[in-house]
Design an enzyme around this catalytic site. Structure first.
Site, PDB file in Angstrom:
ATOM      1  CB  ILE A  21      -0.955   0.019   1.217  1.00  0.00           C
ATOM      2  CG1 ILE A  21      -1.826  -1.244   1.217  1.00  0.00           C
ATOM      3  CG2 ILE A  21      -1.839   1.267   1.203  1.00  0.00           C
ATOM      4  CD1 ILE A  21      -2.642  -1.451   2.489  1.00  0.00           C
ATOM      5  CB  THR A 139      -6.205  -3.305   9.786  1.00  0.00           C
ATOM      6  OG1 THR A 139      -7.007  -4.394   9.344  1.00  0.00           O
ATOM      7  CG2 THR A 139      -5.750  -3.608  11.216  1.00  0.00           C
ATOM      8  CG  ASP A 140     -11.267  -4.596   8.098  1.00  0.00           C
ATOM      9  OD1 ASP A 140     -10.168  -5.170   8.277  1.00  0.00           O
ATOM     10  OD2 ASP A 140     -12.065  -4.939   7.204  1.00  0.00           O
ATOM     11  CD  GLU A 141      -7.092  -8.677   9.793  1.00  0.00           C
ATOM     12  OE1 GLU A 141      -6.587  -9.295  10.740  1.00  0.00           O
ATOM     13  OE2 GLU A 141      -6.927  -8.975   8.612  1.00  0.00           O
ATOM     14  CE1 TYR A 164      -1.320  -6.215  10.677  1.00  0.00           C
ATOM     15  CE2 TYR A 164      -3.568  -7.039  10.391  1.00  0.00           C
ATOM     16  CZ  TYR A 164      -2.591  -6.098  10.116  1.00  0.00           C
ATOM     17  OH  TYR A 164      -2.869  -5.028   9.290  1.00  0.00           O
ATOM     18  CE  LYS A 168      -1.941  -1.597  11.687  1.00  0.00           C
ATOM     19  NZ  LYS A 168      -0.856  -0.760  11.078  1.00  0.00           N
ATOM     20  CG  LEU A 204      -7.251 -15.295  -0.908  1.00  0.00           C
ATOM     21  CD1 LEU A 204      -7.098 -16.735  -0.446  1.00  0.00           C
ATOM     22  CD2 LEU A 204      -8.703 -14.858  -0.708  1.00  0.00           C
ATOM     23  NE  ARG A 228     -10.610 -11.736   6.231  1.00  0.00           N
ATOM     24  CZ  ARG A 228     -11.159 -12.556   7.119  1.00  0.00           C
ATOM     25  NH1 ARG A 228     -12.479 -12.671   7.186  1.00  0.00           N
ATOM     26  NH2 ARG A 228     -10.403 -13.252   7.955  1.00  0.00           N
TER      27      ARG A 228
HETATM   28  P1  NAD Z   1       3.391  -4.681   3.558  1.00  0.00           P
HETATM   29  O1  NAD Z   1       3.747  -5.810   4.448  1.00  0.00           O
HETATM   30  O2  NAD Z   1       3.253  -4.906   2.104  1.00  0.00           O
HETATM   31  O3  NAD Z   1       4.482  -3.514   3.727  1.00  0.00           O
HETATM   32  C1  NAD Z   1       4.996  -3.125   4.967  1.00  0.00           C
HETATM   33  C2  NAD Z   1       6.219  -2.259   4.718  1.00  0.00           C
HETATM   34  O4  NAD Z   1       6.743  -1.850   5.995  1.00  0.00           O
HETATM   35  C3  NAD Z   1       7.366  -2.988   3.995  1.00  0.00           C
HETATM   36  O5  NAD Z   1       7.895  -2.187   2.978  1.00  0.00           O
HETATM   37  C4  NAD Z   1       8.390  -3.227   5.087  1.00  0.00           C
HETATM   38  O6  NAD Z   1       9.735  -3.243   4.609  1.00  0.00           O
HETATM   39  C5  NAD Z   1       8.155  -2.025   6.007  1.00  0.00           C
HETATM   40  N1  NAD Z   1       8.577  -2.291   7.380  1.00  0.00           N
HETATM   41  C6  NAD Z   1       8.267  -3.375   8.135  1.00  0.00           C
HETATM   42  N2  NAD Z   1       8.891  -3.285   9.334  1.00  0.00           N
HETATM   43  C7  NAD Z   1       9.577  -2.124   9.329  1.00  0.00           C
HETATM   44  C8  NAD Z   1      10.410  -1.468  10.282  1.00  0.00           C
HETATM   45  N3  NAD Z   1      10.668  -2.022  11.475  1.00  0.00           N
HETATM   46  N4  NAD Z   1      10.953  -0.270   9.964  1.00  0.00           N
HETATM   47  C9  NAD Z   1      10.699   0.281   8.756  1.00  0.00           C
HETATM   48  N5  NAD Z   1       9.957  -0.301   7.801  1.00  0.00           N
HETATM   49  C10 NAD Z   1       9.393  -1.485   8.095  1.00  0.00           C
HETATM   50  O7  NAD Z   1       2.082  -4.052   4.188  1.00  0.00           O
HETATM   51  P2  NAD Z   1       0.787  -3.424   3.487  1.00  0.00           P
HETATM   52  O8  NAD Z   1      -0.146  -4.514   3.176  1.00  0.00           O
HETATM   53  O9  NAD Z   1       1.220  -2.484   2.435  1.00  0.00           O
HETATM   54  O10 NAD Z   1       0.180  -2.612   4.729  1.00  0.00           O
HETATM   55  C11 NAD Z   1       0.613  -1.286   5.005  1.00  0.00           C
HETATM   56  C12 NAD Z   1      -0.128  -0.768   6.224  1.00  0.00           C
HETATM   57  O11 NAD Z   1      -1.530  -0.777   5.967  1.00  0.00           O
HETATM   58  C13 NAD Z   1       0.069  -1.609   7.489  1.00  0.00           C
HETATM   59  O12 NAD Z   1       0.136  -0.740   8.578  1.00  0.00           O
HETATM   60  C14 NAD Z   1      -1.179  -2.485   7.556  1.00  0.00           C
HETATM   61  O13 NAD Z   1      -1.485  -2.831   8.887  1.00  0.00           O
HETATM   62  C15 NAD Z   1      -2.212  -1.539   6.966  1.00  0.00           C
HETATM   63  N6  NAD Z   1      -3.366  -2.186   6.285  1.00  0.00           N
HETATM   64  C16 NAD Z   1      -3.169  -3.159   5.340  1.00  0.00           C
HETATM   65  C17 NAD Z   1      -4.265  -3.697   4.678  1.00  0.00           C
HETATM   66  C18 NAD Z   1      -4.097  -4.754   3.597  1.00  0.00           C
HETATM   67  O14 NAD Z   1      -5.111  -5.294   3.132  1.00  0.00           O
HETATM   68  N7  NAD Z   1      -2.890  -5.076   3.156  1.00  0.00           N
HETATM   69  C19 NAD Z   1      -5.562  -3.265   4.977  1.00  0.00           C
HETATM   70  C20 NAD Z   1      -5.724  -2.282   5.978  1.00  0.00           C
HETATM   71  C21 NAD Z   1      -4.610  -1.737   6.609  1.00  0.00           C
HETATM   72  O1  DAU Z   2      -8.841  -6.596   6.684  1.00  0.00           O
HETATM   73  C1  DAU Z   2      -7.623  -5.924   6.480  1.00  0.00           C
HETATM   74  C2  DAU Z   2      -6.486  -6.903   6.592  1.00  0.00           C
HETATM   75  O2  DAU Z   2      -6.550  -7.732   5.446  1.00  0.00           O
HETATM   76  C3  DAU Z   2      -5.118  -6.240   6.718  1.00  0.00           C
HETATM   77  O3  DAU Z   2      -5.052  -5.504   7.910  1.00  0.00           O
HETATM   78  C4  DAU Z   2      -4.001  -7.275   6.696  1.00  0.00           C
HETATM   79  O4  DAU Z   2      -2.744  -6.626   6.680  1.00  0.00           O
HETATM   80  C5  DAU Z   2      -4.150  -8.127   5.455  1.00  0.00           C
HETATM   81  O5  DAU Z   2      -3.186  -9.160   5.490  1.00  0.00           O
HETATM   82  C6  DAU Z   2      -5.556  -8.721   5.339  1.00  0.00           C
HETATM   83  O6  DAU Z   2      -5.776  -9.746   6.348  1.00  0.00           O
HETATM   84  P1  DAU Z   2      -6.534 -11.121   6.010  1.00  0.00           P
HETATM   85  O7  DAU Z   2      -6.108 -12.118   6.992  1.00  0.00           O
HETATM   86  O8  DAU Z   2      -7.977 -10.899   5.803  1.00  0.00           O
HETATM   87  O9  DAU Z   2      -5.872 -11.391   4.544  1.00  0.00           O
HETATM   88  P2  DAU Z   2      -5.308 -12.716   3.861  1.00  0.00           P
HETATM   89  O10 DAU Z   2      -5.029 -12.361   2.440  1.00  0.00           O
HETATM   90  O11 DAU Z   2      -4.219 -13.345   4.646  1.00  0.00           O
HETATM   91  O12 DAU Z   2      -6.559 -13.690   3.900  1.00  0.00           O
HETATM   92  C7  DAU Z   2      -7.787 -13.352   3.306  1.00  0.00           C
HETATM   93  C8  DAU Z   2      -8.761 -14.499   3.555  1.00  0.00           C
HETATM   94  O13 DAU Z   2      -8.315 -15.659   2.831  1.00  0.00           O
HETATM   95  C9  DAU Z   2      -8.823 -14.933   5.009  1.00  0.00           C
HETATM   96  O14 DAU Z   2     -10.147 -15.342   5.336  1.00  0.00           O
HETATM   97  C10 DAU Z   2      -7.904 -16.146   5.082  1.00  0.00           C
HETATM   98  C11 DAU Z   2      -8.053 -16.764   3.699  1.00  0.00           C
HETATM   99  N1  DAU Z   2      -6.836 -17.464   3.200  1.00  0.00           N
HETATM  100  C12 DAU Z   2      -5.666 -16.767   3.183  1.00  0.00           C
HETATM  101  C13 DAU Z   2      -4.513 -17.369   2.745  1.00  0.00           C
HETATM  102  C14 DAU Z   2      -3.193 -16.607   2.744  1.00  0.00           C
HETATM  103  C15 DAU Z   2      -6.909 -18.764   2.760  1.00  0.00           C
HETATM  104  O15 DAU Z   2      -8.001 -19.393   2.744  1.00  0.00           O
HETATM  105  N2  DAU Z   2      -5.759 -19.367   2.326  1.00  0.00           N
HETATM  106  C16 DAU Z   2      -4.560 -18.732   2.321  1.00  0.00           C
HETATM  107  O16 DAU Z   2      -3.524 -19.366   1.936  1.00  0.00           O
END
Ligand code: NAD
Ligand code: DAU
Length: 356
Positions: A21, A139-141, A164, A168, A204, A228
């Site tokens: 992101i 996050t919504d989690e 996790y 958060k 996923l 989700r």
């Molecule tokens: P990501 O894992 O792809 O990226 C995380 C980044 O943070 C990486 O570039 C990593 O190198 C950096 N990082 C990790 N530890 C660090 C440290 N100690 N110092 C400096 N940099 C560090 O994560 P993402 O999916 O892009 O999520 C970004 C943010 O958005 C997170 O805070 C996550 O909780 C939040 N978020 C993610 C989702 C989602 O669906 N992916 C949804 C809602 C909120």
């Molecule tokens: O809701 C926001 C969150 O969404 C973010 O805060 C997190 O950073 C992000 O990782 C994500 O969390 P989820 O646990 O929902 O995402 P994930 O992609 O890991 O899984 C999505 C759904 O799919 C969940 O119900 C678990 C399921 N899953 C996931 C994986 C990796 C499977 O069934 N098989 C898998 O191998």
């Protein structure tokens, strides 16, 4: 050549900008706001990848800083040198399954790392909090799991279930507490599941795209009937832009896609798209679906009520799920080098431990 820092209207620190992101947020800000100096601070963990932002690395309003948010002294020094006036904080450990096997690093980075940034900000901003902002991306989690009906609103009680989401939730509480106790100006947004280009293939959608291409099993947790709410990553970045500029001090915004899917239905749709894109016969990808042991503490359903950000700031998603999924699949098919690079090395160890 860069202008002197003081010639820019703002010096914005974006953390985690080499991740999924964060890279989209950095790109949006660098391109849209040439008057802002964007500092992208990232420690380049397994999830960070400078390839994600290669196209903007030479921009005159952009600098990359490799640093760890857990290093409080270095973070303070960087604030003193660059005089950041705003922070958009995305750096985090972000994958639920990794938090189950190794929770401690989630506390360190997500909780202590966030506190380190706020301490450095307060020390630098002391006495002058005007036009300063600590924007925390969450996050919504944190709200836990919904039943069959209902939506998460900004006033839903926190009830996190995984290490996790607990980390958060704790970081959100600390941001709020710093606002109340030290008057730190802050905004928090809580977003649903993102998908799109550059997402690490532990999540996923990219995991399953990659496995379909390689003809590998698609590991569905439990019965696959978990829900989700999916949002295209660029729409999240647009929401962050709005909340950063127009969000009310000390408030929270929920961001979501108005787009709920049960995992198994989403996976079947993805399989159908992939069969067409790869010229495979109908049903070929679906045959790879393998139901495996459930994730412990697996949240049943997430769904966001995004009406506050819609009404107050005028945000809504710009991309339908079908469009977003198609763009995502196309990006992964056209960027096989990117995926080959990220699945080499430590990813193989992770994959074996998690799935084999
Ligand atoms: P990501 O894992 O792809 O990226 C995380 C980044 O943070 C990486 O570039 C990593 O190198 C950096 N990082 C990790 N530890 C660090 C440290 N100690 N110092 C400096 N940099 C560090 O994560 P993402 O999916 O892009 O999520 C970004 C943010 O958005 C997170 O805070 C996550 O909780 C939040 N978020 C993610 C989702 C989602 O669906 N992916 C949804 C809602 C909120
Ligand atoms: O809701 C926001 C969150 O969404 C973010 O805060 C997190 O950073 C992000 O990782 C994500 O969390 P989820 O646990 O929902 O995402 P994930 O992609 O890991 O899984 C999505 C759904 O799919 C969940 O119900 C678990 C399921 N899953 C996931 C994986 C990796 C499977 O069934 N098989 C898998 O191998």
């Amino acid at each position: 050549m860069k202008m002197e820092d003081k010639a820019f209207k703002k010096n914005i620190l974006i953390t985690g900008g080499a991740g999924f992101i964060g890279s989209h947020v950095v790109r949006l800000f660098v391109k849209k706001y040439p008057q802002y100096h964007i500092f992208n601070l990232d420690d380049l963990t397994y999830a960070g990848n400078l390839e994600n932002i290669k196209d903007i690395e030479k921009a005159s309003n952009y600098d990359f800083i490799k640093a760890d948010i857990n290093d409080a002294d270095q973070i303070k020094e960087l604030f003193q040198i660059h005089q950041f006036d705003s922070v958009i904080h995305l750096a985090a450990e972000s994958h639920v399954d990794r938090s189950i096997s190794n929770p401690k690093i989630f506390v360190e980075t997500n909780v202590t790392g966030t506190i380190n940034l706020m301490e450095a900000a307060l020390e630098t901003w002391r006495g002058n909090l005007e036009n300063k902002l600590f924007y925390h991306i969450s996050t919504d989690e944190v709200y836990g799991s919904l039943g069959e009906t209902g939506l998460f609103t900004e006033t839903t009680a926190y009830d996190p279930n995984s290490p996790y989401s607990a980390s958060k939730a704790a970081s959100d509480h600390f941001v709020r507490a710093y606002g109340e106790t030290y008057n730190l100006p802050y905004v928090i947004s809580n977003c649903s599941n993102n998908y799109g280009p550059n997402q690490f293939p532990e999540k996923l959608i990219p995991l399953f795209i990659n496995n379909i291409i390689a003809n590998k099993a698609l590991p569905v947790y439990g019965d696959g009937r978990y829900t989700r709410d999916w949002l295209y990553v660029i729409d999240h970045a647009r929401a962050i832009d709005l909340a950063f500029h127009k969000g009310k001090n000390k408030s929270t915004y929920n961001i979501g896609g108005f787009n709920e899917w049960q995992n198994i239905d989403l996976i079947k749709l993805l399989c159908e798209i992939m069969d067409k894109k790869l010229n495979r016969s109908a049903g070929e990808s679906e045959a790879l679906i393998t139901f495996i042991k459930d994730r412990p503490g697996h949240d049943k359903r997430y769904a966001i009520d995004a009406s506050k950000i819609n009404k107050e700031l005028g945000w809504e998603p710009s991309v339908t799920f079908e469009e977003g999924l198609m763009k995502t699949v196309e990006w992964y098919l056209q960027n096989q080098n990117w995926i080959r690079a990220v699945v080499s090395g430590s990813y193989q160890e992770y994959y074996k431990k998690q799935y084999l």
